[in-house]
Design a protein around this motif. Structure first.
Motif, PDB file in Angstrom:
ATOM      1  N   TYR A 121       0.864  -1.230   0.119  1.00 29.28           N
ATOM      2  CA  TYR A 121      -0.086  -0.093  -0.080  1.00 29.28           C
ATOM      3  C   TYR A 121       0.890   1.369  -0.116  1.00 29.28           C
ATOM      4  CZ  TYR A 121      -4.749  -2.292   0.376  1.00 29.28           C
ATOM      5  OH  TYR A 121      -5.720  -2.800   0.147  1.00 29.28           O
ATOM      6  N   PRO A 122       1.984   1.358   0.556  1.00 26.49           N
ATOM      7  CA  PRO A 122       2.953   2.543   0.432  1.00 26.49           C
ATOM      8  C   PRO A 122       3.253   2.883  -0.717  1.00 26.49           C
ATOM      9  CG  PRO A 122       3.558   1.317   2.380  1.00 26.49           C
ATOM     10  CD  PRO A 122       2.520   0.377   1.524  1.00 26.49           C
ATOM     11  N   PHE A 123       3.341   1.842  -1.888  1.00 26.44           N
ATOM     12  CA  PHE A 123       3.583   2.146  -3.129  1.00 26.44           C
ATOM     13  C   PHE A 123       2.479   2.639  -3.954  1.00 26.44           C
ATOM     14  CE2 PHE A 123       6.991  -0.206  -1.416  1.00 26.44           C
ATOM     15  CZ  PHE A 123       8.250   0.126  -1.862  1.00 26.44           C
ATOM     16  N   TYR A 124       1.357   2.227  -3.708  1.00 31.04           N
ATOM     17  CA  TYR A 124       0.147   2.842  -4.276  1.00 31.04           C
ATOM     18  C   TYR A 124       0.043   4.200  -4.012  1.00 31.04           C
ATOM     19  CZ  TYR A 124      -2.137  -1.601  -5.422  1.00 31.04           C
ATOM     20  OH  TYR A 124      -2.445  -2.958  -5.826  1.00 31.04           O
ATOM     21  N   ARG A 125       0.389   4.607  -2.597  1.00 30.90           N
ATOM     22  CA  ARG A 125       0.327   6.113  -2.024  1.00 30.90           C
ATOM     23  C   ARG A 125       1.414   6.832  -2.872  1.00 30.90           C
ATOM     24  NH1 ARG A 125      -1.035   3.463   2.989  1.00 30.90           N
ATOM     25  NH2 ARG A 125       0.867   3.288   3.500  1.00 30.90           N
ATOM     26  N   LYS A 126       2.504   6.188  -3.136  1.00 25.95           N
ATOM     27  CA  LYS A 126       3.598   6.997  -3.645  1.00 25.95           C
ATOM     28  C   LYS A 126       3.278   7.190  -5.154  1.00 25.95           C
ATOM     29  CE  LYS A 126       8.536   6.295  -4.648  1.00 25.95           C
ATOM     30  NZ  LYS A 126       9.722   5.475  -4.698  1.00 25.95           N
ATOM     31  N   LEU A 127       2.535   6.261  -5.869  1.00 30.62           N
ATOM     32  CA  LEU A 127       2.320   6.737  -7.202  1.00 30.62           C
ATOM     33  C   LEU A 127       1.207   7.735  -7.324  1.00 30.62           C
ATOM     34  CD1 LEU A 127      -0.288   5.195  -8.837  1.00 30.62           C
ATOM     35  CD2 LEU A 127       0.978   3.258  -8.026  1.00 30.62           C
ATOM     36  N   GLU A 136     -12.221   6.903   5.063  1.00 28.58           N
ATOM     37  CA  GLU A 136     -12.836   6.380   6.033  1.00 28.58           C
ATOM     38  C   GLU A 136     -11.884   6.066   7.184  1.00 28.58           C
ATOM     39  OE1 GLU A 136     -15.101   2.835   4.950  1.00 28.58           O
ATOM     40  OE2 GLU A 136     -16.516   4.161   3.712  1.00 28.58           O
ATOM     41  N   ALA A 137     -12.191   5.644   8.265  1.00 29.56           N
ATOM     42  CA  ALA A 137     -11.260   5.413   9.339  1.00 29.56           C
ATOM     43  C   ALA A 137     -10.175   4.398   9.092  1.00 29.56           C
ATOM     44  CB  ALA A 137     -11.902   5.227  10.696  1.00 29.56           C
ATOM     45  N   GLU A 138     -10.818   3.371   8.445  1.00 28.28           N
ATOM     46  CA  GLU A 138      -9.679   2.235   8.219  1.00 28.28           C
ATOM     47  C   GLU A 138      -9.149   2.476   6.741  1.00 28.28           C
ATOM     48  OE1 GLU A 138     -13.938   0.934   6.633  1.00 28.28           O
ATOM     49  OE2 GLU A 138     -12.825   2.136   8.159  1.00 28.28           O
ATOM     50  N   ALA A 139      -9.268   3.556   6.178  1.00 31.21           N
ATOM     51  CA  ALA A 139      -8.704   3.703   4.859  1.00 31.21           C
ATOM     52  C   ALA A 139      -7.076   3.821   5.106  1.00 31.21           C
ATOM     53  CB  ALA A 139      -9.105   5.058   4.314  1.00 31.21           C
ATOM     54  N   PRO A 140      -6.462   3.101   4.079  1.00 27.96           N
ATOM     55  CA  PRO A 140      -4.818   3.116   4.131  1.00 27.96           C
ATOM     56  C   PRO A 140      -4.338   4.542   3.907  1.00 27.96           C
ATOM     57  CG  PRO A 140      -5.572   2.283   1.851  1.00 27.96           C
ATOM     58  CD  PRO A 140      -7.044   2.531   2.872  1.00 27.96           C
ATOM     59  N   GLY A 141      -4.942   5.621   3.734  1.00 25.08           N
ATOM     60  CA  GLY A 141      -4.460   6.820   3.367  1.00 25.08           C
ATOM     61  C   GLY A 141      -4.194   6.845   2.034  1.00 25.08           C
ATOM     62  N   ARG A 142      -4.782   7.884   1.065  1.00 23.46           N
ATOM     63  CA  ARG A 142      -4.457   7.938  -0.047  1.00 23.46           C
ATOM     64  C   ARG A 142      -3.301   9.039  -0.439  1.00 23.46           C
ATOM     65  NH1 ARG A 142      -8.714   6.621  -3.250  1.00 23.46           N
ATOM     66  NH2 ARG A 142      -7.336   6.600  -5.001  1.00 23.46           N
ATOM     67  N   GLY A 143      -2.667   8.617  -1.682  1.00 24.83           N
ATOM     68  CA  GLY A 143      -1.620   9.686  -2.105  1.00 24.83           C
ATOM     69  C   GLY A 143      -2.137  10.695  -2.340  1.00 24.83           C
ATOM     70  N   THR A 144      -0.883  12.077  -2.109  1.00 24.97           N
ATOM     71  CA  THR A 144      -1.387  13.459  -2.465  1.00 24.97           C
ATOM     72  C   THR A 144      -0.264  13.860  -3.423  1.00 24.97           C
ATOM     73  OG1 THR A 144      -0.468  14.182  -0.550  1.00 24.97           O
ATOM     74  CG2 THR A 144      -2.657  13.529  -0.228  1.00 24.97           C
ATOM     75  N   ASP A 145       0.789  13.555  -3.619  1.00 25.33           N
ATOM     76  CA  ASP A 145       1.829  13.968  -4.384  1.00 25.33           C
ATOM     77  C   ASP A 145       2.631  13.192  -5.474  1.00 25.33           C
ATOM     78  OD1 ASP A 145       3.223  12.573  -2.659  1.00 25.33           O
ATOM     79  OD2 ASP A 145       4.451  14.399  -2.011  1.00 25.33           O
TER      80      ASP A 145
END
Length: 523
Positions: A121-127, A136-145
């Motif tokens: 999941y950190p690599f989804y956020r990275k891209l 939502e509270a359990e969301a992995p956190g979406r990427g922003t940059d």
């Protein structure tokens, strides 16, 4: 013979290859060559305008692979594989999903150590840069940059709005996607990797276009790989580059990799190129006259896909005349007791009759459809060489519907589609059922229709799967290194041990991100 030398050679400028090349070339001290057989997409509105994606099927941008005759499926079906920079991310409908947590955790549990959801999941956020998403509270956190823009479809589509209301009425509530929670039963507007102006945020647009002026990144479009070059003089063969050809020259060009070669040619051309280079099932290679370098029985095995059915209705009101990409809504209808859905639908606001007209099913200009697809198909096929000539298309045999599970899920999909269409919210929209038609009602009648007319969601994968070192049918290890060969990795959808539940484009970009990270940060 002309020759060029680089630190890294990436063969295939597709969905993963663009990510690999861009990330490796962030290091100014290394040189990277990205090779793509098709043309560049820079400035090409036919590619960049997402709403025109269906024009690309069976066009000059499509390798257009026929499949082998199917005992239980549609032998007329063809697999679209993109022949353009950006690969299938420049050619598809840009539906954007993170893989469900359960899919990735199953990869890791099955021998792909390091590929759990927590680690991926950190690599989804990275891209990604995610626009207008619901957290939502359990969301992995979406990427922003990240380089890839992902946003929710916002089409003005009254039929689509009525469809979502109908889904609610049959127990499929409107549910946000890409929140970290796996949607077992629900529906919503898709998220897409596209910019607010309707242009693609493909792998090429996101990773390569902004970096074309990097002095250490060389882009070679229009060069087709004939084979991978292997040095067999040592105790183990080593990948040293690739032999390339252009359509207008008889002369080969060798590109050399001082450090590593990364093969990112996709789930059909990737195993083809490995086999042409002598890496594959020994008996098959000998059969077509290719010298065996590494006996890798898993190359070209384990072909998986999402087979797709069709239920199409004549619309009683005018359908939209403009759209982001014409396939705007997804519906999940998983069976009870499952943790991931076994059935997914795409809602199309245009006629989709490419596989039904040859059998005389009626069509119309003003229609909409639901396309049930089997998300976890158990039927598995193969990719094989037809000859040892790189010009010749390989034999692609998906073996559709050879497993009873897939038949049962697809039959249920047609019944669920009809249930949605019969809901009160769609009363003012649903006209005559054009395909399969109300005359088909038994399981036998519905499967005969499916067998003849089904399509694909164009997600061939898993043909060079990664796995444990002890798994002889996994040609690559968990760091994407080809077993038995030094200096060679594979990074594309072919390395998935099993096809994920959802559209795999964003996951394939994530695979490219991970490959570059493995190379830059050796474990």
């Amino acid at each position: 013979m002309a020759e060029r030398e680089f630190d890294y050679v990436v063969v295939g400028g597709g969905t993963a290859g663009c990510a690999v090349a861009a990330r490796l070339s962030e290091d100014p001290d290394v040189s990277v060559c990205l090779i793509e057989a098709g043309p560049s997409d820079v400035g090409d509105d036919q590619i960049l305008d997402l709403s025109r994606w269906m024009e690309l099927l069976e066009s000059g941008y499509d390798w257009d692979y026929p499949i082998e005759p199917q005992a239980s499926g549609n032998s007329y079906m063809r697999h679209a594989r993109a022949k353009v920079l950006g690969g299938c991310s420049s050619h598809n409908s840009a539906i954007a999903f993170w893989a469900p947590k359960e899919n990735l955790d199953d990869w890791a549990a099955g021998g792909a150590t390091g590929w759990s959801a927590e680690e991926c999941y950190p690599f989804y956020r990275k891209l990604e840069t995610a626009l207008d998403t619901t957290e939502e509270a359990e969301a992995p956190g979406r990427g922003t940059d990240g380089p890839v823009t992902i946003r929710t479809v916002g089409d003005q589509d009254p039929c689509g709005e009525a469809l979502l209301a109908a889904c609610e009425q049959v127990g499929l509530p409107t549910t946000p996607f890409n929140t970290g929670r796996t949607v077992l039963r629900g529906a919503n507007w898709f998220q897409v990797n596209a910019k607010p102006d309707g242009s693609r945020s493909s792998a090429s647009v996101a990773y390569i276009h902004p970096n074309l002026d990097r002095p250490n990144l060389t882009l070679m479009t229009g060069y087709r790989a004939e084979k991978l070059n292997l040095d067999t003089s040592g105790p183990r063969p080593r990948a040293t580059g690739a032999r390339l050809r252009t359509p207008d020259t008889r002369h080969a060009i060798d590109v050399t990799a001082r450090r590593e070669v990364v093969l990112s040619a996709g789930a059909i051309d990737g195993p083809k190129l490995l086999m042409l280079s002598g890496i594959g099932p020994a008996a098959h290679l000998r059969e077509v006259g290719v010298e065996v370098v590494v006996d890798a029985p898993g190359v070209g095995e384990n072909l998986q896909d999402h087979p797709e059915g069709l239920v199409q209705w004549e619309a009683l009101q005018p359908m939209p005349t403009a759209s982001t990409q014409w396939w705007q809504i997804g519906i999940f209808a998983g069976s009870e007791g499952r943790t991931t859905p076994d059935l997914m639908f795409h809602y199309g606001s245009v006629p989709f009759d490419m596989n039904i007209v040859r059998y005389g099913y009626p069509t119309a200009d003003n229609t909409f459809c639901l396309t049930p697809n089997v998300t976890g198909a158990q039927s598995k096929g193969t990719v094989r060489l037809s000859t040892r000539d790189y010009h010749d298309k390989p034999k692609v045999d998906p073996q559709y519907f050879t497993h009873e599970h897939d038949r049962e899920v697809m039959i249920r999909g047609i019944r669920v589609a009809r249930e949605i269409a019969a809901a009160p919210a769609l009363k003012e929209w649903v006209g005559k059922e054009l395909a399969p038609g109300e005359q088909d009602s038994t399981d036998e009648e519905l499967f005969e229709y499916i067998r003849k007319t089904h399509n694909t969601v164009y997600h061939p994968s898993c043909t060079v799967k990664m796995g444990a070192d002890s798994d002889d049918m996994a040609p690559v290890d968990a760091q994407l290194r080809v077993k038995g060969v030094d200096g060679l990795r594979v990074a594309d959808g072919s390395i998935m041990p099993d096809l994920i539940t959802v559209n795999p484009c964003i996951t394939t970009m994530m695979i490219g991100e991970r490959c570059a990270d493995f190379i830059r940060n050796p474990r």
